[in-house]
Design a protein around this motif. Structure first.
Motif, mmCIF file in Angstrom:
data_model
loop_
_atom_site.group_PDB
_atom_site.id
_atom_site.type_symbol
_atom_site.label_atom_id
_atom_site.label_comp_id
_atom_site.label_asym_id
_atom_site.label_seq_id
_atom_site.Cartn_x
_atom_site.Cartn_y
_atom_site.Cartn_z
ATOM 1 N N PHE A 105 -29.604 -30.542 -2.066
ATOM 2 C CA PHE A 105 -29.202 -29.723 -0.917
ATOM 3 C C PHE A 105 -27.828 -29.093 -1.142
ATOM 4 O O PHE A 105 -27.596 -27.941 -0.770
ATOM 5 C CB PHE A 105 -29.194 -30.547 0.379
ATOM 6 N N GLY A 106 -26.925 -29.834 -1.754
ATOM 7 C CA GLY A 106 -25.595 -29.287 -2.029
ATOM 8 C C GLY A 106 -25.654 -28.079 -2.952
ATOM 9 O O GLY A 106 -25.032 -27.049 -2.689
ATOM 10 N N HIS A 107 -26.430 -28.189 -4.032
ATOM 11 C CA HIS A 107 -26.581 -27.054 -4.953
ATOM 12 C C HIS A 107 -27.262 -25.876 -4.261
ATOM 13 O O HIS A 107 -26.854 -24.724 -4.442
ATOM 14 C CB HIS A 107 -27.380 -27.461 -6.191
ATOM 15 N N MET A 108 -28.290 -26.164 -3.474
ATOM 16 C CA MET A 108 -28.991 -25.091 -2.771
ATOM 17 C C MET A 108 -28.024 -24.332 -1.855
ATOM 18 O O MET A 108 -27.981 -23.101 -1.873
ATOM 19 C CB MET A 108 -30.148 -25.656 -1.947
ATOM 20 N N LYS A 109 -27.252 -25.063 -1.081
ATOM 21 C CA LYS A 109 -26.338 -24.413 -0.139
ATOM 22 C C LYS A 109 -25.230 -23.639 -0.853
ATOM 23 O O LYS A 109 -24.721 -22.655 -0.315
ATOM 24 C CB LYS A 109 -25.757 -25.451 0.824
ATOM 25 N N ASP A 110 -24.870 -24.074 -2.066
ATOM 26 C CA ASP A 110 -23.900 -23.321 -2.862
ATOM 27 C C ASP A 110 -24.487 -22.009 -3.373
ATOM 28 O O ASP A 110 -23.758 -21.053 -3.613
ATOM 29 C CB ASP A 110 -23.428 -24.139 -4.073
ATOM 30 N N GLU A 111 -25.801 -21.967 -3.554
ATOM 31 C CA GLU A 111 -26.441 -20.836 -4.216
ATOM 32 C C GLU A 111 -27.115 -19.837 -3.268
ATOM 33 O O GLU A 111 -27.488 -18.754 -3.706
ATOM 34 C CB GLU A 111 -27.465 -21.353 -5.240
ATOM 35 N N ILE A 112 -27.303 -20.199 -2.018
ATOM 36 C CA ILE A 112 -27.920 -19.255 -1.075
ATOM 37 C C ILE A 112 -26.862 -18.731 -0.119
ATOM 38 O O ILE A 112 -25.810 -19.342 0.049
ATOM 39 C CB ILE A 112 -29.083 -19.891 -0.266
ATOM 40 N N ASP A 113 -27.165 -17.612 0.505
ATOM 41 C CA ASP A 113 -26.272 -17.056 1.525
ATOM 42 C C ASP A 113 -27.132 -16.626 2.712
ATOM 43 O O ASP A 113 -27.864 -15.650 2.629
ATOM 44 C CB ASP A 113 -25.497 -15.866 0.977
ATOM 45 N N ILE A 114 -27.034 -17.406 3.787
ATOM 46 C CA ILE A 114 -27.782 -17.051 5.006
ATOM 47 C C ILE A 114 -26.840 -16.599 6.117
ATOM 48 O O ILE A 114 -27.263 -16.443 7.257
ATOM 49 C CB ILE A 114 -28.674 -18.229 5.486
ATOM 50 N N SER A 115 -25.592 -16.346 5.755
ATOM 51 C CA SER A 115 -24.595 -15.978 6.772
ATOM 52 C C SER A 115 -24.949 -14.675 7.481
ATOM 53 O O SER A 115 -24.580 -14.487 8.639
ATOM 54 C CB SER A 115 -23.199 -15.881 6.148
ATOM 55 N N GLU A 122 -35.773 -14.541 8.661
ATOM 56 C CA GLU A 122 -34.900 -14.125 7.569
ATOM 57 C C GLU A 122 -34.411 -15.345 6.783
ATOM 58 O O GLU A 122 -34.365 -15.323 5.549
ATOM 59 C CB GLU A 122 -33.710 -13.330 8.102
ATOM 60 N N VAL A 123 -34.047 -16.403 7.494
ATOM 61 C CA VAL A 123 -33.620 -17.643 6.843
ATOM 62 C C VAL A 123 -34.775 -18.208 6.030
ATOM 63 O O VAL A 123 -34.609 -18.590 4.868
ATOM 64 C CB VAL A 123 -33.131 -18.685 7.882
ATOM 65 N N LYS A 124 -35.948 -18.241 6.623
ATOM 66 C CA LYS A 124 -37.136 -18.765 5.942
ATOM 67 C C LYS A 124 -37.419 -17.980 4.655
ATOM 68 O O LYS A 124 -37.748 -18.567 3.621
ATOM 69 C CB LYS A 124 -38.346 -18.734 6.864
ATOM 70 N N ALA A 125 -37.275 -16.670 4.692
ATOM 71 C CA ALA A 125 -37.507 -15.844 3.505
ATOM 72 C C ALA A 125 -36.505 -16.177 2.399
ATOM 73 O O ALA A 125 -36.875 -16.242 1.216
ATOM 74 C CB ALA A 125 -37.440 -14.365 3.864
ATOM 75 N N VAL A 126 -35.242 -16.390 2.755
ATOM 76 C CA VAL A 126 -34.222 -16.766 1.764
ATOM 77 C C VAL A 126 -34.585 -18.113 1.142
ATOM 78 O O VAL A 126 -34.518 -18.288 -0.080
ATOM 79 C CB VAL A 126 -32.810 -16.811 2.407
ATOM 80 N N ILE A 127 -34.989 -19.063 1.969
ATOM 81 C CA ILE A 127 -35.362 -20.393 1.474
ATOM 82 C C ILE A 127 -36.593 -20.297 0.576
ATOM 83 O O ILE A 127 -36.640 -20.892 -0.509
ATOM 84 C CB ILE A 127 -35.602 -21.377 2.640
ATOM 85 N N TRP A 130 -35.574 -18.933 -2.780
ATOM 86 C CA TRP A 130 -34.782 -19.864 -3.563
ATOM 87 C C TRP A 130 -35.637 -21.009 -4.108
ATOM 88 O O TRP A 130 -35.452 -21.446 -5.248
ATOM 89 C CB TRP A 130 -33.600 -20.414 -2.761
ATOM 90 N N MET A 131 -36.588 -21.493 -3.315
ATOM 91 C CA MET A 131 -37.459 -22.583 -3.777
ATOM 92 C C MET A 131 -38.283 -22.129 -4.980
ATOM 93 O O MET A 131 -38.454 -22.879 -5.953
ATOM 94 C CB MET A 131 -38.378 -23.076 -2.662
ATOM 95 N N ASP A 132 -38.780 -20.907 -4.946
ATOM 96 C CA ASP A 132 -39.529 -20.365 -6.079
ATOM 97 C C ASP A 132 -38.607 -20.251 -7.303
ATOM 98 O O ASP A 132 -38.977 -20.656 -8.411
ATOM 99 C CB ASP A 132 -40.130 -19.009 -5.718
ATOM 100 N N TYR A 133 -37.424 -19.725 -7.098
ATOM 101 C CA TYR A 133 -36.427 -19.621 -8.171
ATOM 102 C C TYR A 133 -36.101 -21.010 -8.742
ATOM 103 O O TYR A 133 -36.076 -21.209 -9.959
ATOM 104 C CB TYR A 133 -35.163 -18.939 -7.641
ATOM 105 N N TYR A 134 -35.854 -21.962 -7.865
ATOM 106 C CA TYR A 134 -35.471 -23.305 -8.287
ATOM 107 C C TYR A 134 -36.555 -23.938 -9.169
ATOM 108 O O TYR A 134 -36.270 -24.449 -10.253
ATOM 109 C CB TYR A 134 -35.201 -24.197 -7.065
#
Length: 179
Positions: A105-115, A122-127, A130-134
């Protein structure tokens, strides 16, 4: 397997993410992003795990979590029992028992931007992105420099998927000369 929930702040509110992570391959096996912290989304993630990976799961498979109320609820305990999964829990107040999940979770939050997200979708799309990328692109040194899905394939087949350059051949053994 490990599971936990994290909070994702955006636009003055929260989205919630539950993830099931394979502790060996570090693959995300299932995840659910929810606008609500109700127990239903934690039950949904177990259903997704079973429908996606049921044939691979064994009756001795452990699903480890913290002691959050979601994981001590009767409905959660029942869904694990009904699917022959064993439950494991961290010691009370000890985040180190689930350190791999917390690190994820720490790495994920460092690498995404939902601000800049205004809506849950929109948040769900970012997640989702990122999950596919991860799983498919984010290499990790501990996984032989592979992404989790590629590492899983490597473990299952023994075939390393990346080209390996500048490897000297193994020298042949020569008997010592007694002269």
């Amino acid at each position: 397997m490990l599971t936990d929930i994290t909070y994702l702040p955006y636009n003055g509110t929260f989205a919630y993410l539950s993830v099931i992570l394979d502790a060996f391959t570090k693959q995300v096996l299932a995840y659910v992003t929810s606008p609500s912290l109700e127990v239903d989304f934690v039950l949904e993630i177990v259903d997704i795990l079973i429908s996606s990976h049921g044939a691979e799961l064994k009756t001795k498979t452990l699903l480890h979590s913290d002691q959050r109320c979601h994981y001590t609820s009767y409905s959660y305990i029942d869904i694990l029992k009904d699917n022959s999964l064993r439950q494991s829990m961290s010691r009370k107040g000890n985040c180190w028992d689930n350190a791999l999940q917390e690190s994820f979770f720490g790495h994920m939050k460092d690498e995404i931007d939902i601000s800049g997200c205004q809506k849950f979708d929109e948040v769900k799309a970012v997640i989702d992105d990122w999950m596919d990328y991860y799983n498919n692109e984010r290499y990790q040194w501990q996984l032989a420099r592979l992404a989790p899905n590629a590492y899983y394939q490597y473990i299952m087949t023994g075939e390393y998927p990346l080209p390996v350059e500048n490897i000297s051949p193994i020298p042949e053994y020569e008997e010592p000369n007694d002269n």
